[in-house]
Design an enzyme around this catalytic site. Structure first.
Site, PDB file in Angstrom:
ATOM      1  N   THR A 144       0.829  -1.201   0.000  1.00 46.58           N
ATOM      2  CA  THR A 144       0.000   0.000   0.000  1.00 46.58           C
ATOM      3  C   THR A 144       0.864   1.252   0.000  1.00 46.58           C
ATOM      4  OG1 THR A 144      -1.501   1.323   1.359  1.00 46.58           O
ATOM      5  CG2 THR A 144      -0.270  -0.360   2.506  1.00 46.58           C
ATOM      6  N   SER A 179      -1.563   3.517  10.491  1.00 44.03           N
ATOM      7  CA  SER A 179      -2.465   2.609  11.223  1.00 44.03           C
ATOM      8  C   SER A 179      -1.697   1.308  11.418  1.00 44.03           C
ATOM      9  CB  SER A 179      -3.737   2.320  10.407  1.00 44.03           C
ATOM     10  OG  SER A 179      -3.442   1.440   9.331  1.00 44.03           O
ATOM     11  N   TYR A 181      -2.754  -1.558  10.452  1.00 42.46           N
ATOM     12  CA  TYR A 181      -2.874  -2.247   9.153  1.00 42.46           C
ATOM     13  C   TYR A 181      -1.718  -1.838   8.222  1.00 42.46           C
ATOM     14  CZ  TYR A 181      -3.984  -2.304   4.241  1.00 42.46           C
ATOM     15  OH  TYR A 181      -3.875  -2.426   2.879  1.00 42.46           O
ATOM     16  N   HIS A 182      -1.525  -0.514   8.067  1.00 41.53           N
ATOM     17  CA  HIS A 182      -0.451  -0.061   7.174  1.00 41.53           C
ATOM     18  C   HIS A 182       0.912  -0.541   7.681  1.00 41.53           C
ATOM     19  CE1 HIS A 182      -3.640   2.887   5.937  1.00 41.53           C
ATOM     20  NE2 HIS A 182      -3.145   2.597   4.755  1.00 41.53           N
ATOM     21  N   LYS A 185       1.780  -3.958   6.588  1.00 44.04           N
ATOM     22  CA  LYS A 185       2.238  -4.001   5.185  1.00 44.04           C
ATOM     23  C   LYS A 185       3.727  -3.642   5.097  1.00 44.04           C
ATOM     24  CE  LYS A 185      -1.705  -4.694   2.824  1.00 44.04           C
ATOM     25  NZ  LYS A 185      -1.943  -5.480   1.620  1.00 44.04           N
TER      26      LYS A 185
HETATM   27  N1  USQ Z   1     -11.476   9.547   4.664  1.00 43.04           N
HETATM   28  C1  USQ Z   1     -12.391  10.576   4.819  1.00 43.04           C
HETATM   29  N2  USQ Z   1     -13.703  10.246   4.937  1.00 43.04           N
HETATM   30  C2  USQ Z   1     -14.150   8.962   4.891  1.00 43.04           C
HETATM   31  C3  USQ Z   1     -13.205   7.924   4.727  1.00 43.04           C
HETATM   32  C4  USQ Z   1     -11.873   8.257   4.630  1.00 43.04           C
HETATM   33  O1  USQ Z   1     -12.034  11.758   4.854  1.00 43.04           O
HETATM   34  O2  USQ Z   1     -15.356   8.749   5.015  1.00 43.04           O
HETATM   35  C5  USQ Z   1     -10.049   9.879   4.515  1.00 43.04           C
HETATM   36  C6  USQ Z   1      -9.147   9.159   5.501  1.00 43.04           C
HETATM   37  O3  USQ Z   1      -9.056   9.891   6.708  1.00 43.04           O
HETATM   38  C7  USQ Z   1      -7.843   9.063   4.718  1.00 43.04           C
HETATM   39  C8  USQ Z   1      -8.300   8.963   3.258  1.00 43.04           C
HETATM   40  O4  USQ Z   1      -9.642   9.406   3.233  1.00 43.04           O
HETATM   41  O5  USQ Z   1      -7.104  10.225   4.868  1.00 43.04           O
HETATM   42  C9  USQ Z   1      -8.228   7.563   2.685  1.00 43.04           C
HETATM   43  O6  USQ Z   1      -8.997   6.704   3.512  1.00 43.04           O
HETATM   44  P1  USQ Z   1      -9.540   5.306   2.995  1.00 43.04           P
HETATM   45  O7  USQ Z   1     -10.415   4.747   4.066  1.00 43.04           O
HETATM   46  O8  USQ Z   1     -10.115   5.440   1.623  1.00 43.04           O
HETATM   47  O9  USQ Z   1      -8.181   4.524   2.801  1.00 43.04           O
HETATM   48  P2  USQ Z   1      -7.241   3.782   3.852  1.00 43.04           P
HETATM   49  O10 USQ Z   1      -7.836   3.611   5.186  1.00 43.04           O
HETATM   50  O11 USQ Z   1      -5.912   4.464   3.816  1.00 43.04           O
HETATM   51  O12 USQ Z   1      -7.116   2.348   3.234  1.00 43.04           O
HETATM   52  C10 USQ Z   1      -7.500   2.038   1.886  1.00 43.04           C
HETATM   53  C11 USQ Z   1      -7.676   0.531   1.781  1.00 43.04           C
HETATM   54  C12 USQ Z   1      -6.357  -0.123   2.093  1.00 43.04           C
HETATM   55  C13 USQ Z   1      -5.290   0.432   1.147  1.00 43.04           C
HETATM   56  C14 USQ Z   1      -5.216   1.945   1.289  1.00 43.04           C
HETATM   57  C15 USQ Z   1      -4.279   2.631   0.327  1.00 43.04           C
HETATM   58  O13 USQ Z   1      -8.686   0.076   2.652  1.00 43.04           O
HETATM   59  O14 USQ Z   1      -6.486  -1.528   1.969  1.00 43.04           O
HETATM   60  O15 USQ Z   1      -4.071  -0.123   1.495  1.00 43.04           O
HETATM   61  O16 USQ Z   1      -6.507   2.478   1.000  1.00 43.04           O
HETATM   62  S1  USQ Z   1      -3.567   4.104   1.013  1.00 43.04           S
HETATM   63  O17 USQ Z   1      -4.631   4.958   1.520  1.00 43.04           O
HETATM   64  O18 USQ Z   1      -2.818   4.771  -0.025  1.00 43.04           O
HETATM   65  O19 USQ Z   1      -2.714   3.668   2.100  1.00 43.04           O
END
Ligand code: USQ
Length: 382
Positions: A144, A179, A181-182, A185
Site C-alpha cells: 500500500t 495505522s 494495518y499499514h 504491510k
Molecule cells: N477519509 C475521509 N472520509 C471517509 C473515509 C476516509 O475523509 O469517510 C479519509 C481518511 O481519513 C484518509 C483517506 O480518506 O485520509 C483515505 O482513507 P480510505 O479509508 O479510503 O483509505 P485507507 O484507510 O488508507 O485504506 C485504503 C484501503 C487499504 C489500502 C489503502 C491505500 O482500505 O487496503 O491499502 O486504501 S492508502 O490509503 O494509499 O494507504
C-alpha cells in the site's frame, strides 16, 4: 501460466481471478472468507450481497466458459498453504490475503492482534511455500502507498539512494504507516526483502492507493459477478463511500480539514497493473517495488467533484466536515513517483466527470439497499 490468487474472494481478488482466467491462465483462488466474517461481526455488510466462491465460479463458468479452481482454507495456516502449493505448483502467486481495513486494525487489542498475526502469517507462509514447493514462483504482493505515509519529500518507487558522510548506498524508502494495518504491510515488505536478498526469491510489491469502482468487463456480464462493494466506515474506501453517501442524501463524511491527499485508481487499473506485473516478472533476487495509482486527489477535491457531478444528476449533495477519527496529517506535501507501471504499459482510466457520473448512476440502482447506519465513523485512533 498457473496463477494462485490468495484472497480470491475479496474486492480485488475476485475481479482479478475473472480477468486472469479470461486471459487463458490456469487460475486457482484460495480464501477463508475472513473479510465476510469480520464484516458480519462489525455490522459492515456490503451494498450488495455476493454469492460465495463456489457459486460465483459456477456463474462465471456458465456465462464465460472460463474455469476458476477454488480452495476454501486459511492462508495463515502453513499446512493449508503448503498443500495448495504442492498440488497446484503455481508459477505466480498474487497475494491479497490480508485483513485490509485500517479502521478495523485500530478497534482494540483483538482486532490489532488478528491483523498482525493474519497479515504477517499469510506472507510468511507464502514465502516458505514458495521456497519449499515452488521455487521460481513470482510473488506479486499487494502493498500500500500508506506504507510511505506522507513525508515532506518526494516518494520514490520503493528505493532511495542515501548519501551520508561522504558515502552512499541504496535502501528501502523510509516508511511510517498511519495505522496498524499499514504497519503490517511495512513489515510484510521487510520480510519479503529479507527472503529476496537471502534466498533469491522473485517479488513484486505493488504499493497501491485507495481503489474505487465496481465495474470490470468480466463482472458486467452478470449482476451476480459484482465485486463486494463496501461503503461502511470500516471496509469502505473514501470515494466508494462518497458515492453511496451522495446517492443516499447523507452529507459526505470529510474527516478533519480534508487536505489528506492519496493516490487513487480505478478497479480496472488495479487489474491492468497486476496483469502487467505478472507479464514481466521480477528477476530472482529482485524486490521490485511499483507505486500503483493513476491520480492524486485530496479528500476535499473528491468531495467537491462528487458534489458537482451529483448536482448535475439532480442529487442534492452536501459536504460535512467531521472531527477526524484518525491520526494523520490533514495538510501535507505529497508527490509520489509512479513511472514504473506506465513504463510497463499501464493505460490509466482517469476519474473524468463522465466516469464519476456513471459510478453514481450505478450505485443509484442499488439505493434501496443502502443502510444509513453504516456511514458515520465508529473507530477512533485514540
Ligand atoms: N477519509 C475521509 N472520509 C471517509 C473515509 C476516509 O475523509 O469517510 C479519509 C481518511 O481519513 C484518509 C483517506 O480518506 O485520509 C483515505 O482513507 P480510505 O479509508 O479510503 O483509505 P485507507 O484507510 O488508507 O485504506 C485504503 C484501503 C487499504 C489500502 C489503502 C491505500 O482500505 O487496503 O491499502 O486504501 S492508502 O490509503 O494509499 O494507504
Amino acid at each position: 501460466m498457473r496463477i494462485l490468487i490468495l484472497g480470491g474472494d475479496g474486492y480485488l481478488g475476485w475481479p482479478t481471478a475473472m480477468r486472469l482466467a479470461a486471459r487463458g491462465h490456469d487460475v486457482m483462488v484460495i480464501d477463508n472468507y475472513l473479510r465476510r466474517t469480520l464484516a458480519r461481526e462489525t455490522s459492515s455488510l456490503p451494498l450488495i450481497d455476493t454469492p460465495d466462491l463456489a457459486e460465483r465460479t459456477a456463474i462465471y463458468r456458465s456465462v464465460s466458459g472460463f474455469e476458476i479452481k477454488v480452495r476454501i482454507g486459511d492462508c495463515a495456516d502453513p499446512a493449508v498453504m503448503a498443500r495448495v502449493f504442492q498440488e497446484f505448483q503455481p508459477e505466480a502467486a498474487v497475494h491479497y490475503a490480508e485483513q485490509p481495513s485500517a479502521p478495523f486494525s485500530m478497534m482494540g487489542f483483538d482486532q490489532a492482534k488478528l491483523t498482525l498475526t493474519n497479515n504477517l502469517g499469510t506472507t510468511f507462509n507464502l514465502i516458505w511455500s514458495v521456497l519449499q514447493h515452488a521455487p521460481g514462483c513470482h510473488i506479486v504482493k499487494l502493498g500500500t502507498l500508506g506504507e510511505y505515509g506522507t513525508p515532506n519529500i518526494d516518494i520514490e518507487e520503493g528505493w532511495i539512494d542515501i548519501e551520508h558522510r561522504g558515502r552512499s548506498d541504496r535502501f528501502l524508502f523510509p516508511r511510517q504507516g498511519a495505522s496498524l494495518y499499514h504497519t503490517t504491510k511495512i513489515m510484510d515488505t521487510d520480510l519479503l526483502w529479507f527472503y529476496v536478498r537471502t534466498y533469491g526469491l522473485r517479488v513484486t510489491d505493488l504499493m497501491q492507493g485507495p481503489v474505487y469502482g465496481l465495474d470490470t468487463k468480466e463482472a458486467d456480464a452478470d449482476p451476480r459477478l459484482i465485486p463486494n462493494f463496501h461503503y461502511d466506515d470500516i471496509f469502505g474506501t473514501v470515494l466508494n463511500r462518497f458515492l453511496v453517501q451522495a446517492v443516499a442524501g447523507i452529507p459526505l463524511t470529510v474527516y478533519g480539514q480534508g487536505g489528506q491527499t492519496r493516490g487513487f485508481l480505478n478497479l480496472e487499473d488495479t487489474l491492468q497493473c497486476v496483469e502487467l506485473a505478472l507479464k514481466t516478472p521480477a528477476m530472482p533476487g529482485q524486490l521490485r517495488v511499483l507505486n500503483q495509482y493513476t491520480e492524486l486527489f485530496s479528500v476535499n477535491e473528491l468531495a467537491a467533484r462528487v458534489k458537482r457531478v451529483g448536482g448535475t444528476m439532480g442529487m442534492n449533495v452536501r459536504i460535512a466536515q467531521l472531527p477526524n477519527p484518525r491520526k494523520e496529517r490533514e495538510e501535507h506535501y505529497y508527490n509520489v513517483r509512479n513511472q514504473g507501471l506506465i513504463d510497463l504499459g499501464l493505460k490509466p482510466h482517469y476519474l473524468t466527470d463522465d466516469v464519476l457520473g456513471r459510478l453514481l448512476a450505478r450505485v443509484f440502482r442499488y439505493r434501496a439497499a443502502i443502510d444509513p447506519t453504516r456511514i458515520q465513523p465508529r473507530v477512533r485512533w485514540s
